[in-house]
Design a protein around this motif. Structure first.
Motif, PDB file in Angstrom:
ATOM      1  N   ALA A 234     -25.914 -37.615  23.659  1.00  0.00           N
ATOM      2  CA  ALA A 234     -25.370 -36.911  24.138  1.00  0.00           C
ATOM      3  C   ALA A 234     -25.035 -35.514  22.663  1.00  0.00           C
ATOM      4  O   ALA A 234     -24.897 -34.677  22.766  1.00  0.00           O
ATOM      5  CB  ALA A 234     -23.830 -36.539  24.515  1.00  0.00           C
ATOM      6  N   ILE A 235     -25.188 -36.478  21.255  1.00  0.00           N
ATOM      7  CA  ILE A 235     -24.872 -35.384  20.010  1.00  0.00           C
ATOM      8  C   ILE A 235     -26.046 -34.485  19.437  1.00  0.00           C
ATOM      9  O   ILE A 235     -26.071 -33.506  19.052  1.00  0.00           O
ATOM     10  CB  ILE A 235     -24.819 -36.622  19.133  1.00  0.00           C
ATOM     11  CG1 ILE A 235     -23.332 -37.186  19.217  1.00  0.00           C
ATOM     12  CG2 ILE A 235     -25.055 -36.198  17.541  1.00  0.00           C
ATOM     13  CD1 ILE A 235     -23.228 -38.535  18.724  1.00  0.00           C
TER      14      ILE A 235
ATOM     15  N   LEU B  36     -28.448 -32.212  29.062  1.00  0.00           N
ATOM     16  CA  LEU B  36     -27.614 -31.852  27.858  1.00  0.00           C
ATOM     17  C   LEU B  36     -26.086 -32.081  28.303  1.00  0.00           C
ATOM     18  O   LEU B  36     -25.593 -32.802  27.118  1.00  0.00           O
ATOM     19  CB  LEU B  36     -28.287 -32.160  26.558  1.00  0.00           C
ATOM     20  CG  LEU B  36     -27.586 -31.859  25.251  1.00  0.00           C
ATOM     21  CD1 LEU B  36     -27.326 -33.718  25.018  1.00  0.00           C
ATOM     22  CD2 LEU B  36     -28.138 -31.309  24.531  1.00  0.00           C
ATOM     23  N   ARG B  37     -26.116 -30.614  28.762  1.00  0.00           N
ATOM     24  CA  ARG B  37     -24.981 -30.418  28.886  1.00  0.00           C
ATOM     25  C   ARG B  37     -24.353 -31.339  29.787  1.00  0.00           C
ATOM     26  O   ARG B  37     -22.605 -31.110  29.728  1.00  0.00           O
ATOM     27  CB  ARG B  37     -25.170 -29.325  29.614  1.00  0.00           C
ATOM     28  CG  ARG B  37     -24.839 -28.201  28.668  1.00  0.00           C
ATOM     29  CD  ARG B  37     -24.622 -26.414  29.336  1.00  0.00           C
ATOM     30  NE  ARG B  37     -25.433 -26.174  30.351  1.00  0.00           N
ATOM     31  CZ  ARG B  37     -26.704 -25.734  30.440  1.00  0.00           C
ATOM     32  NH1 ARG B  37     -27.525 -25.248  29.555  1.00  0.00           N
ATOM     33  NH2 ARG B  37     -27.326 -25.343  31.814  1.00  0.00           N
TER      34      ARG B  37
ATOM     35  N   VAL C  96     -19.911 -37.946  28.947  1.00  0.00           N
ATOM     36  CA  VAL C  96     -19.196 -38.960  27.738  1.00  0.00           C
ATOM     37  C   VAL C  96     -17.727 -38.495  27.590  1.00  0.00           C
ATOM     38  O   VAL C  96     -16.750 -39.561  27.207  1.00  0.00           O
ATOM     39  CB  VAL C  96     -20.065 -38.296  26.823  1.00  0.00           C
ATOM     40  CG1 VAL C  96     -19.195 -38.407  25.009  1.00  0.00           C
ATOM     41  CG2 VAL C  96     -21.888 -38.865  27.013  1.00  0.00           C
ATOM     42  N   MET C  97     -16.950 -36.732  26.846  1.00  0.00           N
ATOM     43  CA  MET C  97     -16.109 -36.526  26.567  1.00  0.00           C
ATOM     44  C   MET C  97     -15.219 -37.154  28.015  1.00  0.00           C
ATOM     45  O   MET C  97     -13.635 -37.355  27.757  1.00  0.00           O
ATOM     46  CB  MET C  97     -15.636 -35.074  27.351  1.00  0.00           C
ATOM     47  CG  MET C  97     -14.541 -35.064  26.865  1.00  0.00           C
ATOM     48  SD  MET C  97     -14.644 -34.709  24.787  1.00  0.00           S
ATOM     49  CE  MET C  97     -15.563 -34.023  23.663  1.00  0.00           C
TER      50      MET C  97
ATOM     51  N   LEU D 267     -23.476 -41.395  24.288  1.00  0.00           N
ATOM     52  CA  LEU D 267     -22.780 -40.985  23.086  1.00  0.00           C
ATOM     53  C   LEU D 267     -23.769 -40.643  22.438  1.00  0.00           C
ATOM     54  O   LEU D 267     -23.496 -39.660  21.913  1.00  0.00           O
ATOM     55  CB  LEU D 267     -21.915 -41.419  22.472  1.00  0.00           C
ATOM     56  CG  LEU D 267     -20.853 -40.286  21.569  1.00  0.00           C
ATOM     57  CD1 LEU D 267     -20.662 -39.424  21.822  1.00  0.00           C
ATOM     58  CD2 LEU D 267     -20.099 -41.852  20.357  1.00  0.00           C
TER      59      LEU D 267
ATOM     60  N   SER E 289     -21.580 -40.201  15.726  1.00  0.00           N
ATOM     61  CA  SER E 289     -21.474 -41.203  17.011  1.00  0.00           C
ATOM     62  C   SER E 289     -19.983 -42.650  15.466  1.00  0.00           C
ATOM     63  O   SER E 289     -19.147 -43.099  16.867  1.00  0.00           O
ATOM     64  CB  SER E 289     -22.436 -42.046  17.197  1.00  0.00           C
ATOM     65  OG  SER E 289     -23.190 -42.607  16.426  1.00  0.00           O
TER      66      SER E 289
ATOM     67  N   SER F  24     -24.398 -40.713  32.787  1.00  0.00           N
ATOM     68  CA  SER F  24     -24.560 -39.721  31.558  1.00  0.00           C
ATOM     69  C   SER F  24     -25.652 -38.878  31.641  1.00  0.00           C
ATOM     70  O   SER F  24     -26.291 -38.025  31.114  1.00  0.00           O
ATOM     71  CB  SER F  24     -24.581 -40.023  30.228  1.00  0.00           C
ATOM     72  OG  SER F  24     -25.176 -40.965  29.422  1.00  0.00           O
TER      73      SER F  24
ATOM     74  N   ARG G 146     -24.292 -34.417  30.358  1.00  0.00           N
ATOM     75  CA  ARG G 146     -24.271 -35.791  29.307  1.00  0.00           C
ATOM     76  C   ARG G 146     -22.599 -35.735  28.996  1.00  0.00           C
ATOM     77  O   ARG G 146     -22.412 -36.846  28.951  1.00  0.00           O
ATOM     78  CB  ARG G 146     -25.701 -36.026  28.844  1.00  0.00           C
ATOM     79  CG  ARG G 146     -25.544 -37.632  28.245  1.00  0.00           C
ATOM     80  CD  ARG G 146     -26.366 -37.964  27.388  1.00  0.00           C
ATOM     81  NE  ARG G 146     -28.058 -38.505  27.635  1.00  0.00           N
ATOM     82  CZ  ARG G 146     -28.139 -39.442  28.258  1.00  0.00           C
ATOM     83  NH1 ARG G 146     -27.756 -40.865  27.515  1.00  0.00           N
ATOM     84  NH2 ARG G 146     -29.620 -39.663  28.536  1.00  0.00           N
ATOM     85  N   ARG G 147     -23.345 -34.190  28.001  1.00  0.00           N
ATOM     86  CA  ARG G 147     -21.890 -34.251  27.401  1.00  0.00           C
ATOM     87  C   ARG G 147     -20.192 -33.639  27.895  1.00  0.00           C
ATOM     88  O   ARG G 147     -18.878 -34.484  27.513  1.00  0.00           O
ATOM     89  CB  ARG G 147     -21.901 -33.150  26.685  1.00  0.00           C
ATOM     90  CG  ARG G 147     -23.086 -33.263  25.362  1.00  0.00           C
ATOM     91  CD  ARG G 147     -23.564 -32.101  25.151  1.00  0.00           C
ATOM     92  NE  ARG G 147     -24.068 -31.913  23.430  1.00  0.00           N
ATOM     93  CZ  ARG G 147     -25.545 -31.243  23.289  1.00  0.00           C
ATOM     94  NH1 ARG G 147     -24.656 -29.989  22.805  1.00  0.00           N
ATOM     95  NH2 ARG G 147     -25.232 -31.466  21.658  1.00  0.00           N
TER      96      ARG G 147
END
Length: 237
Positions: free
Chosen positions: A166-167, A31-32, A38-39, A163, A176, A80, A34-35
């Motif tokens: 990732a949320i 998850l980290r 995504v950013m 995204l 989103s 991601s 992916r975030r």
């Protein structure tokens, strides 16, 4: 015979409201990662999106810039982490969503065409609409349609795929959609931002209900195709 509200709910609920079973657990490290991906893709994609729509109608640079935006969304989405196509229930069986998303895309396009009929009579709104459609009106319509569809598919891979995942569990539909609209602000066109809010909400509901990106992608492509083909002649009258 069922009253029409019951029949409407029976059609809409599986596509937008009810959630199919899914196991999309992400370990904390995934998850980290992916975030972070995504950013980075959000920042780069927003910059390129603004540049692509800042080009003059007929400028050949529009096509590579627009495709570069799609590339960022696709690469960012795939890097991601895992993405899913999703299912919706049909007659008691989970199936890949196809017909219902097409119907939602056609219905959405009808709503937007009717809205364009009203907006074309209001000079400021007509100017914003003409700016959105200038490349389709003055450029190569086939190329514009191709890049529009490529970008539509890419947006679903990223915004409703990477995204959304990732949320996490807290308000993914709302968050989103807000991010999708904020990225669209880079176009400096309020009509596109308005469309992003409405359609982003619809796409996110499809994503939450089906557990994947196939439904929203089909709806997005159907909606985009109708608008690219229908709106330029509509505004030229």
């Amino acid at each position: 015979m069922r009253p029409w509200p019951d029949r409407l709910e029976r059609l809409v609920a599986p596509a937008l409201l009810d959630k199919v079973p899914r196991d999309h657990h992400q370990p904390d490290a995934q998850l980290r990662r992916r975030r972070i991906v995504v950013m980075a893709a959000l920042i780069l994609g927003a910059v390129l999106l603004g540049l692509s729509l800042a080009t003059q109608p007929g400028d050949p640079a529009f096509y590579p810039l627009t495709l570069s935006v799609a590339t960022v969304w696709v690469v960012g989405g795939l890097l991601s982490g895992p993405l899913h196509l999703g299912y919706i229930p049909f007659r008691g069986i989970l199936r890949r969503p196809v017909l219902t998303p097409i119907a939602l895309g056609l219905l959405s396009s009808v709503v937007f065409v009717l809205g364009a009929l009203v907006a074309r009579e209001i000079r400021p709104l007509r100017d914003f609409l003409e700016h959105v459609l200038a490349h389709a009106s003055q450029g190569n319509l086939v190329l514009v349609l191709i890049v529009t569809l490529v970008n539509g598919a890419a947006e679903e891979i990223f915004f409703r795929g990477a995204l959304f995942a990732a949320i996490g569990r807290h308000y993914p539909v709302i968050v989103s959609t807000i991010v999708y609209a904020l990225v669209t602000v880079a176009t400096r066109n309020p009509m596109l931002v308005f469309a992003a809010v409405l359609m982003g909400t619809l796409f996110a509901l499809q994503r939450r209900a089906s557990g994947g990106i196939l439904a929203s992608m089909i709806t997005h492509l159907t909606w985009s195709t109708v608008l690219v083909l229908a709106l330029p002649p509509l505004l030229s009258t």
